[in-house]
Design a protein around this motif. Structure first.
Motif, mmCIF file in Angstrom:
data_model
loop_
_atom_site.group_PDB
_atom_site.id
_atom_site.type_symbol
_atom_site.label_atom_id
_atom_site.label_comp_id
_atom_site.label_asym_id
_atom_site.label_seq_id
_atom_site.Cartn_x
_atom_site.Cartn_y
_atom_site.Cartn_z
ATOM 1 N N HIS A 244 0.804 -1.171 0.018
ATOM 2 C CA HIS A 244 -0.078 -0.193 -0.080
ATOM 3 C C HIS A 244 0.799 1.287 0.125
ATOM 4 O O HIS A 244 0.557 2.429 0.260
ATOM 5 C CB HIS A 244 -1.018 -0.051 1.196
ATOM 6 C CG HIS A 244 -2.068 -1.348 0.820
ATOM 7 N ND1 HIS A 244 -2.885 -0.962 0.234
ATOM 8 C CD2 HIS A 244 -1.829 -2.258 1.699
ATOM 9 C CE1 HIS A 244 -3.609 -2.504 0.163
ATOM 10 N NE2 HIS A 244 -2.921 -3.015 1.071
ATOM 11 N N CYS A 254 -7.359 1.608 -4.768
ATOM 12 C CA CYS A 254 -6.898 0.320 -4.124
ATOM 13 C C CYS A 254 -8.230 -0.327 -3.205
ATOM 14 O O CYS A 254 -9.079 0.842 -2.698
ATOM 15 C CB CYS A 254 -5.821 0.364 -3.359
ATOM 16 S SG CYS A 254 -5.208 -1.154 -2.511
ATOM 17 N N CYS A 256 -7.993 -0.425 -0.391
ATOM 18 C CA CYS A 256 -7.678 -0.008 1.224
ATOM 19 C C CYS A 256 -8.290 1.367 0.840
ATOM 20 O O CYS A 256 -8.544 1.965 1.974
ATOM 21 C CB CYS A 256 -6.090 0.111 1.335
ATOM 22 S SG CYS A 256 -5.305 1.370 0.384
ATOM 23 N N CYS A 261 -1.713 2.433 -5.148
ATOM 24 C CA CYS A 261 -1.114 1.670 -4.344
ATOM 25 C C CYS A 261 -0.312 0.535 -5.252
ATOM 26 O O CYS A 261 -0.983 0.455 -6.411
ATOM 27 C CB CYS A 261 -1.867 0.737 -3.268
ATOM 28 S SG CYS A 261 -2.695 1.729 -1.972
HETATM 29 ZN ZN ZN Z 1 -3.891 0.294 -0.918
#
Ligand code: ZN
Length: 402
Positions: A244, A254, A256, A261
């Motif tokens: 990340h 991403c 996340c 990332c």
């Molecule tokens: Zn990420």
């Protein structure tokens, strides 16, 4: 093997003696005095205690340096069992080992970590019990169980925190659950990449290296960090989550929640997605045919095979992925100055094209001093890195050293 009450508490010199013999193989009392800087009397007392506990055993005399050859002491393999479990996104891989770390039984099967933890851990406990029974052992002879899981682990408690691949496992008490089945076992849970790095440091080419990085490239990307011979988990256990790190502020979003990332741009699914794009746009006959044969599904492995067959577009995808991964690694090299980077995980099967583009990017972007002795290689443990590491993680945590 007889049952012992666990976890057994050892004194610090006793723990160091076991660790030293594990590291280097059988040692004499004189070797231990020298390596551990202990007095002759302390070593004698420690060795006697460990012999009486059946943790060490006497093995044949070593080489004579003039005079009578010294008695050597080795780890007693029959002291108890340890088990290693590598939980992957799509499979579980287990091994049972004796107390020297020698693997006695192996098992692997497909699994889906999106399933709830109870049935899966229940099944894992049954599989371990089955391996112990095959060795004519009992569950209370299992002294430690190491478990690697594909998500962020708060190490002291052995619980997963916000694991993207296995959300129902968050805060699940894995240790207590497994201990119901193996009352004598110390259960240790760690992130899968840390476990692989421990495997490399204990039983792979990384043995004896002080500072290295193990980079796993698969569905995600993560790093296990060995500092001064020990795994570095960071303050909360989150160290090494390098997938990340942002490599493009304008990149795709991403899972996340952030943009650009490394993982979303260069890991297995990204390679597969770019392959599909190229196939649909008519940029590769190989990939177009593979996409048709697979009924519209294309994997990173397909792109790897196309690259191996000389497909130009596939090679470009692999090279780009290697360049992005290498660019990130160059920052790690500048920051940490490792002597070695091991590359492992499913996507590493793509082969030397990926490795060479990673190497080029690292060399181009790191400082001269930091790359003077740096080597970047595939992990020789291959698919065994996880389960090997889980065994050694377990061995490290059999005793409480006070
Ligand atoms: Zn990420």
């Amino acid at each position: 093997m007889r049952a012992i009450r666990a976890p057994l508490t050892l004194s610090s010199p006793e723990g160091e003696t076991v660790a030293a013999i594990r590291r280097t193989g059988p040692l004499s009392r004189a070797d231990l005095e020298q390596q551990l800087e202990l007095s002759r009397a302390s070593v004698a007392a420690v060795v006697n205690t460990l012999l009486s506990l059946n943790i060490l055993r006497e093995v044949g005399p070593g080489e004579s340096q003039g005079g009578r050859p010294p008695q050597l002491y080795a780890i007693n393999g029959a002291f108890g069992y340890v088990a290693g479990v590598d939980v992957g996104a799509t499979s579980i891989d287990l091994a049972l080992a004796d107390f020297t770390g020698r693997i006695l039984e192996r098992h692997d099967e497909p699994a889906d970590v999106r399933d709830d933890p109870e049935p899966m851990l229940e099944h894992i406990a049954d599989l371990i019990a089955g391996m112990v029974a095959k060795q004519n052992g009992r569950p209370d002879q299992v002294l430690a169980i190491g478990i690697g899981v594909p998500g962020p682990v708060k190490f002291a408690e052995g619980v997963l925190i916000a694991p993207p691949l296995m959300p129902t496992w968050e805060f699940f008490p894995i240790k207590a659950f497994i201990r119901q089945h193996f009352p004598a076992a110390n259960v240790v849970v760690d992130n899968d990449v840390n476990v692989m790095a421990i495997g490399e440091a204990s039983a792979g080419t990384g043995k004896g290296l002080d500072n290295f990085i193990f980079l796993k490239i698969g569905t995600g990307i993560g790093a296990g960090i060995i500092v001064n011979g020990h795994i570095y988990r960071g303050h909360d256990g989150a160290a090494g989550d390098v997938g990340h790190i942002c490599i493009d502020y304008n990149g795709p979003i991403c899972h996340c929640g952030n943009a650009g990332c490394l993982e979303i741009m260069a890991a297995g699914p990204a390679i597969a997605a770019r392959g599909k794009e190229v196939a649909l746009a008519g940029g590769s006959d190989f990939l177009r045919k593979r996409l048709e044969d697979n009924k519209g599904v294309l994997t990173a492995r397909d792109v790897a095979e196309a690259a191996k067959a000389g497909d130009r577009a596939a090679n470009e995808i692999v090279r780009d992925s290697g360049r992005m991964i290498g660019g990130m690694l160059a920052s790690l090299v500048n920051f940490f100055n490792p002597q070695m980077i091991f590359i492992g995980g499913g996507v590493s099967n793509i082969g030397y094209r990926l490795l060479s583009s990673i190497r080029q990017a690292v060399l181009r972007r790191s400082t001269a001093l930091s790359t003077r002795h740096l080597r970047i290689e595939f992990s020789q443990l291959g698919a065994d890195a996880g389960v090997t590491g889980a065994i050694w993680l377990a061995l490290e945590h059999v005793f409480v050293v006070a």
